[in-house]
Motif scaffolding. Structure first.
Motif, mmCIF file in Angstrom:
data_model
loop_
_atom_site.group_PDB
_atom_site.id
_atom_site.type_symbol
_atom_site.label_atom_id
_atom_site.label_comp_id
_atom_site.label_asym_id
_atom_site.label_seq_id
_atom_site.Cartn_x
_atom_site.Cartn_y
_atom_site.Cartn_z
ATOM 1 N N SER A 1 46.805 -36.718 94.271
ATOM 2 C CA SER A 1 46.477 -37.897 93.473
ATOM 3 C C SER A 1 47.705 -38.346 92.712
ATOM 4 O O SER A 1 48.622 -37.560 92.472
ATOM 5 N N LYS A 2 47.710 -39.624 92.321
ATOM 6 C CA LYS A 2 48.828 -40.131 91.535
ATOM 7 C C LYS A 2 48.314 -41.062 90.456
ATOM 8 O O LYS A 2 47.369 -41.817 90.663
ATOM 9 N N LEU A 3 48.928 -40.950 89.299
ATOM 10 C CA LEU A 3 48.596 -41.766 88.143
ATOM 11 C C LEU A 3 49.873 -42.393 87.607
ATOM 12 O O LEU A 3 50.917 -41.745 87.576
ATOM 13 N N ASP A 4 49.793 -43.636 87.169
ATOM 14 C CA ASP A 4 50.939 -44.351 86.613
ATOM 15 C C ASP A 4 50.681 -44.708 85.158
ATOM 16 O O ASP A 4 49.607 -45.219 84.814
ATOM 17 N N TYR A 5 51.699 -44.452 84.325
ATOM 18 C CA TYR A 5 51.628 -44.711 82.890
ATOM 19 C C TYR A 5 52.847 -45.514 82.459
ATOM 20 O O TYR A 5 53.943 -45.327 83.003
ATOM 21 N N TYR A 6 52.678 -46.342 81.456
ATOM 22 C CA TYR A 6 53.821 -47.013 80.842
ATOM 23 C C TYR A 6 54.420 -46.069 79.809
ATOM 24 O O TYR A 6 53.748 -45.683 78.847
ATOM 25 N N LEU A 7 55.657 -45.666 80.035
ATOM 26 C CA LEU A 7 56.373 -44.802 79.098
ATOM 27 C C LEU A 7 57.801 -45.314 78.939
ATOM 28 O O LEU A 7 58.420 -45.743 79.922
ATOM 29 N N PRO A 8 58.365 -45.215 77.737
ATOM 30 C CA PRO A 8 59.723 -45.730 77.515
ATOM 31 C C PRO A 8 60.828 -44.872 78.133
ATOM 32 O O PRO A 8 61.946 -45.342 78.323
ATOM 33 N N LYS A 9 60.503 -43.614 78.448
ATOM 34 C CA LYS A 9 61.494 -42.729 79.082
ATOM 35 C C LYS A 9 60.780 -41.740 79.990
ATOM 36 O O LYS A 9 59.576 -41.513 79.862
ATOM 37 N N GLN B 1 60.525 -45.115 86.672
ATOM 38 C CA GLN B 1 61.323 -46.276 87.060
ATOM 39 C C GLN B 1 60.817 -47.499 86.311
ATOM 40 O O GLN B 1 59.614 -47.771 86.303
ATOM 41 N N ASP B 2 61.738 -48.214 85.683
ATOM 42 C CA ASP B 2 61.410 -49.470 84.997
ATOM 43 C C ASP B 2 60.238 -49.328 84.028
ATOM 44 O O ASP B 2 59.351 -50.178 83.978
ATOM 45 N N GLY B 3 60.228 -48.244 83.267
ATOM 46 C CA GLY B 3 59.198 -48.056 82.255
ATOM 47 C C GLY B 3 57.869 -47.527 82.768
ATOM 48 O O GLY B 3 56.897 -47.478 82.025
ATOM 49 N N VAL B 4 57.828 -47.126 84.037
ATOM 50 C CA VAL B 4 56.597 -46.589 84.613
ATOM 51 C C VAL B 4 56.819 -45.136 85.032
ATOM 52 O O VAL B 4 57.726 -44.835 85.814
ATOM 53 N N GLN B 5 55.984 -44.256 84.493
ATOM 54 C CA GLN B 5 56.018 -42.837 84.854
ATOM 55 C C GLN B 5 54.901 -42.562 85.845
ATOM 56 O O GLN B 5 53.725 -42.758 85.540
ATOM 57 N N ARG B 6 55.272 -42.149 87.039
ATOM 58 C CA ARG B 6 54.278 -41.747 88.048
ATOM 59 C C ARG B 6 54.184 -40.234 88.045
ATOM 60 O O ARG B 6 55.190 -39.529 88.046
ATOM 61 N N SER C 1 47.174 -47.402 86.620
ATOM 62 C CA SER C 1 46.972 -47.404 88.065
ATOM 63 C C SER C 1 46.690 -45.969 88.493
ATOM 64 O O SER C 1 47.367 -45.045 88.041
ATOM 65 N N ALA C 2 45.688 -45.805 89.361
ATOM 66 C CA ALA C 2 45.318 -44.461 89.800
ATOM 67 C C ALA C 2 44.925 -44.488 91.266
ATOM 68 O O ALA C 2 44.283 -45.425 91.736
ATOM 69 N N HIS C 3 45.335 -43.443 91.958
ATOM 70 C CA HIS C 3 44.931 -43.235 93.347
ATOM 71 C C HIS C 3 44.512 -41.769 93.420
ATOM 72 O O HIS C 3 45.355 -40.871 93.447
#
Length: 155
Positions: free
Chosen positions: A48-56, A142-147, A40-42
């Motif tokens: 700007s903000k980008l979201d990634y799936y990360l375990p921590k 939060q919940d596996g998502v790094q913003r 997800s990107a804005h």
């Protein structure tokens, strides 16, 4: 009559320095953390903000290291170039899942030196020195998502 390839239209005019910085951050996040590009990107002029799936969550040191990495590429004054290839050629090099349905057979690949390459229809700077200073202004995990929220100080 010879038919010319019709490239994909792009419905948004990005701020080229910010959009190019997004490429650098996406490429390095994928390499460094094996998380792929942002899901997800804005991307806007002011921030700007980008979201990634990360375990921590990223550590403060990892965040600072990402900033330094990108700012070093900015200082290198690396050329931003493009190439045109067929979708068939692209399948062996890129994730095609974000290509819109009905996309043209010819696609554009944007290269930021040897640091990043991806399919893209957006606007970019000609050289990384046009990006200005890159700063990660905030992060949240939060919940596996790094913003990651970032800004530029464009000269």
């Amino acid at each position: 009559m010879e038919e010319k390839d019709q490239l994909n239209e792009h419905n948004k005019q990005e701020f080229p320095p910010m959009h190019t910085a997004e490429h650098l951050l996406n490429g390095e996040m994928a390499r460094r953390f094996s998380c792929g590009r942002a899901f997800s990107a804005h991307v806007e002029r002011k921030k700007s903000k980008l979201d990634y799936y990360l375990p921590k969550a990223l550590t403060n040191e990892e965040i600072k290291d990402l900033e330094n990495y990108i700012n070093n590429i900015v200082k290198e004054d690396v050329a931003v170039t493009e190439e045109y290839i067929t979708q068939e050629e692209a399948k062996n090099r890129f994730d095609m899942s974000r290509l819109p349905e009905g996309a043209s057979e010819t696609v554009r690949v944007v290269h930021v030196g040897d640091y990043d390459q991806c399919l893209c229809a957006g606007s970019h700077v000609k050289s990384t020195s046009e990006i200005g200073e890159f700063r990660i202004s905030s992060t949240r995990w939060q919940d596996g998502v790094q913003r990651i929220v970032f800004k530029l100080s464009v000269q």
